[in-house]
Design a protein around this motif. Structure first.
Motif, PDB file in Angstrom:
ATOM      1  N   MET A   1      51.096  70.123 -55.010  1.00 52.73           N
ATOM      2  CA  MET A   1      51.014  70.397 -53.565  1.00 52.73           C
ATOM      3  C   MET A   1      52.187  71.287 -53.159  1.00 52.73           C
ATOM      4  O   MET A   1      53.336  70.960 -53.429  1.00 52.73           O
TER       5      MET A   1
ATOM      6  N   LYS B   1      52.283  73.135 -47.390  1.00 52.21           N
ATOM      7  CA  LYS B   1      51.254  72.210 -46.912  1.00 52.21           C
ATOM      8  C   LYS B   1      51.839  70.943 -46.327  1.00 52.21           C
ATOM      9  O   LYS B   1      51.108  70.101 -45.816  1.00 52.21           O
ATOM     10  N   THR B   2      53.141  70.772 -46.476  1.00 53.60           N
ATOM     11  CA  THR B   2      53.765  69.576 -45.933  1.00 53.60           C
ATOM     12  C   THR B   2      54.398  69.920 -44.602  1.00 53.60           C
ATOM     13  O   THR B   2      55.301  70.713 -44.531  1.00 53.60           O
TER      14      THR B   2
ATOM     15  N   ALA C   1      40.127  62.096 -44.364  1.00 53.35           N
ATOM     16  CA  ALA C   1      41.571  61.995 -44.568  1.00 53.35           C
ATOM     17  C   ALA C   1      41.917  60.548 -44.861  1.00 53.35           C
ATOM     18  O   ALA C   1      41.388  59.640 -44.234  1.00 53.35           O
TER      19      ALA C   1
ATOM     20  N   ARG D   1      45.259  57.829 -45.834  1.00 53.61           N
ATOM     21  CA  ARG D   1      46.705  57.645 -45.936  1.00 53.61           C
ATOM     22  C   ARG D   1      47.080  57.406 -47.390  1.00 53.61           C
ATOM     23  O   ARG D   1      46.544  56.525 -48.042  1.00 53.61           O
ATOM     24  N   VAL D   2      47.999  58.222 -47.874  1.00 48.98           N
ATOM     25  CA  VAL D   2      48.497  58.055 -49.231  1.00 48.98           C
ATOM     26  C   VAL D   2      49.842  57.344 -49.231  1.00 48.98           C
ATOM     27  O   VAL D   2      50.356  56.973 -50.285  1.00 48.98           O
TER      28      VAL D   2
ATOM     29  N   ARG E   1      52.216  59.410 -44.572  1.00 55.42           N
ATOM     30  CA  ARG E   1      51.606  60.622 -45.108  1.00 55.42           C
ATOM     31  C   ARG E   1      50.094  60.509 -45.092  1.00 55.42           C
ATOM     32  O   ARG E   1      49.530  59.448 -45.344  1.00 55.42           O
TER      33      ARG E   1
ATOM     34  N   LEU F   1      46.472  62.559 -46.375  1.00 53.53           N
ATOM     35  CA  LEU F   1      45.836  63.592 -47.183  1.00 53.53           C
ATOM     36  C   LEU F   1      44.520  63.978 -46.526  1.00 53.53           C
ATOM     37  O   LEU F   1      43.637  63.144 -46.340  1.00 53.53           O
TER      38      LEU F   1
ATOM     39  N   THR G   1      41.159  66.389 -46.757  1.00 49.74           N
ATOM     40  CA  THR G   1      40.349  67.160 -47.696  1.00 49.74           C
ATOM     41  C   THR G   1      39.136  67.728 -46.972  1.00 49.74           C
ATOM     42  O   THR G   1      38.663  67.160 -45.986  1.00 49.74           O
TER      43      THR G   1
ATOM     44  N   ARG H   1      42.422  70.895 -49.600  1.00 50.04           N
ATOM     45  CA  ARG H   1      43.217  69.687 -49.402  1.00 50.04           C
ATOM     46  C   ARG H   1      44.593  70.062 -48.871  1.00 50.04           C
ATOM     47  O   ARG H   1      45.150  71.106 -49.224  1.00 50.04           O
TER      48      ARG H   1
ATOM     49  N   GLU I   1      48.304  67.899 -47.432  1.00 48.40           N
ATOM     50  CA  GLU I   1      48.975  66.628 -47.167  1.00 48.40           C
ATOM     51  C   GLU I   1      50.047  66.834 -46.111  1.00 48.40           C
ATOM     52  O   GLU I   1      50.814  67.798 -46.166  1.00 48.40           O
TER      53      GLU I   1
END
Length: 354
Positions: A1, A5-6, A31, A33-34, A38, A40, A42, A75, A77
């Motif tokens: 990543m 993208k952050t 989406a 939560r990871v 945070r 993610l 897609t 994707r 994040e």
């Protein structure tokens, strides 16, 4: 990543659903939560996508913030802080078409099943506008942070589908929003079913007649464009599920999508936050309060249960079958019982689809 993208994205929901012509289906993106802070996101697209962030449901590219340019792997994040509800705009880098994205579920500290109807594929290849129609469970235990998040939605109307007894036992904490309800006793649902009504398709057969007055109120608001609006019962799944099915049907959402949305309640309910603990010594002479107290003492009721019969048939089909048998179609039912004509349906679609 990649680092680009952050970014700090103000996200508070558990799931995003993406809709629009750039994608095959409204539910092809999500989406998750990871981590606690945070998310993610897609999606699917043929071309690279520019990802923008807006704090308005009607925000456009000009007023939005670019947070990821020419994203080509479907994707991204983001950091989350939950301050406000975001609206993400995905712009196709080739044809410049824009798809609006918002959270399906509001991630509340002590709320249950509070969801946006936006993003679902509807009539004429269009999708339901985000941020206009919300469904929910009871709101008697919302925290101050929850109330601030609900306030940010800009609700103009709230319709309570609950019985007289439920509204007394667990009054809503959402203040400052015009409030409507139709009086009836929970004992009407329990009649002929023993002390505790059993959920199922047979119970749902009562809803078309029982909830017609509430539907007339809700559709009146929708016709007058008095949204955003929220409607709720206690669990946000049964009475709320029926009303949602009628709204989605009027907007041309396919039956299979309606049933998928209905089934999400099993995932997003939080029964412990739907009604405060009932003191049985105080309500010993209140049969409805004692019924809910039995639910609260039942370990099975503490967890959301699948909304289907033993053979897998969704409970909601009982209401549809009742409507088909008595009226011939949902449109005919809505016209007779909720005052929603064909002209009204066309106007509703112009207002709530994009």
């Amino acid at each position: 990543m990649s680092m680009k993208k952050t970014a700090a994205l103000l996200l508070s929901g558990m799931t995003l659903v993406i809709a629009g012509s750039a994608f095959a289906r409204a539910d092809n993106a999500a989406a998750e939560r990871v981590a606690a802070d945070r998310l993610l996101v897609t999606w699917q697209a043929k071309d690279p996508v520019d990802v923008y962030l807006s704090d308005r449901m009607d925000g456009d590219i000009a007023s939005a913030k670019l947070i990821s340019a020419k994203d080509d792997d479907g994707r991204a994040e983001f950091m989350t802080d939950g301050i406000a509800r975001p609206y993400v705009l995905l712009r196709d880098s080739r044809d410049r078409s824009v798809v609006r994205v918002a959270e399906r579920v509001l991630h509340l500290e002590q709320g249950s099943n509070f969801r946006d109807l936006g993003g679902y594929g509807a009539a004429d290849g269009k999708t339901i506008r985000w941020g206009m129609i919300y469904r929910a469970g009871g709101s008697a235990m919302l925290t101050a942070a929850d109330l601030a998040q609900v306030q940010s939605l800009g609700l103009r109307n709230l319709v309570d589908l609950r019985s007289d007894e439920e509204r007394v036992l667990a009054p809503t904490k959402i203040d400052g929003v015009p409030y409507s309800a139709v009086g009836y006793s929970m004992s009407a649902l329990a009649a002929g079913m023993g002390k505790t009504p059993q959920n199922g398709a047979n119970l749902y057969r009562n809803f078309p007649a029982m909830l017609a007055p509430q539907l007339r109120i809700i559709f009146g608001m929708l016709k007058r464009q008095e949204g955003p609006l929220e409607y709720n019962c206690s669990a946000g799944q049964d009475r709320t599920g029926f009303v949602t099915a009628m709204i989605l049907s009027s907007l041309g959402v396919p039956r299979e999508t309606i049933l998928r949305d209905y089934a999400l309640s099993t995932r997003y309910r939080q029964p412990k936050y739907e009604m405060p603990r009932i003191d049985t010594t105080v309500y010993a002479n209140n049969p409805v309060a004692m019924m809910f107290a039995r639910f609260q003492d039942d370990p099975k009721a503490a967890m959301p249960q699948p909304l289907q019969e033993a053979d897998g048939r969704p409970f909601l089909t009982g209401a549809f079958e009742e409507i088909d048998a008595k009226y011939g179609s949902v449109d005919a039912y809505l016209e007779k019982e909720a005052g929603v004509s064909k002209v009204d349906i066309a106007a509703l679609r112009r207002t709530y689809l994009e």
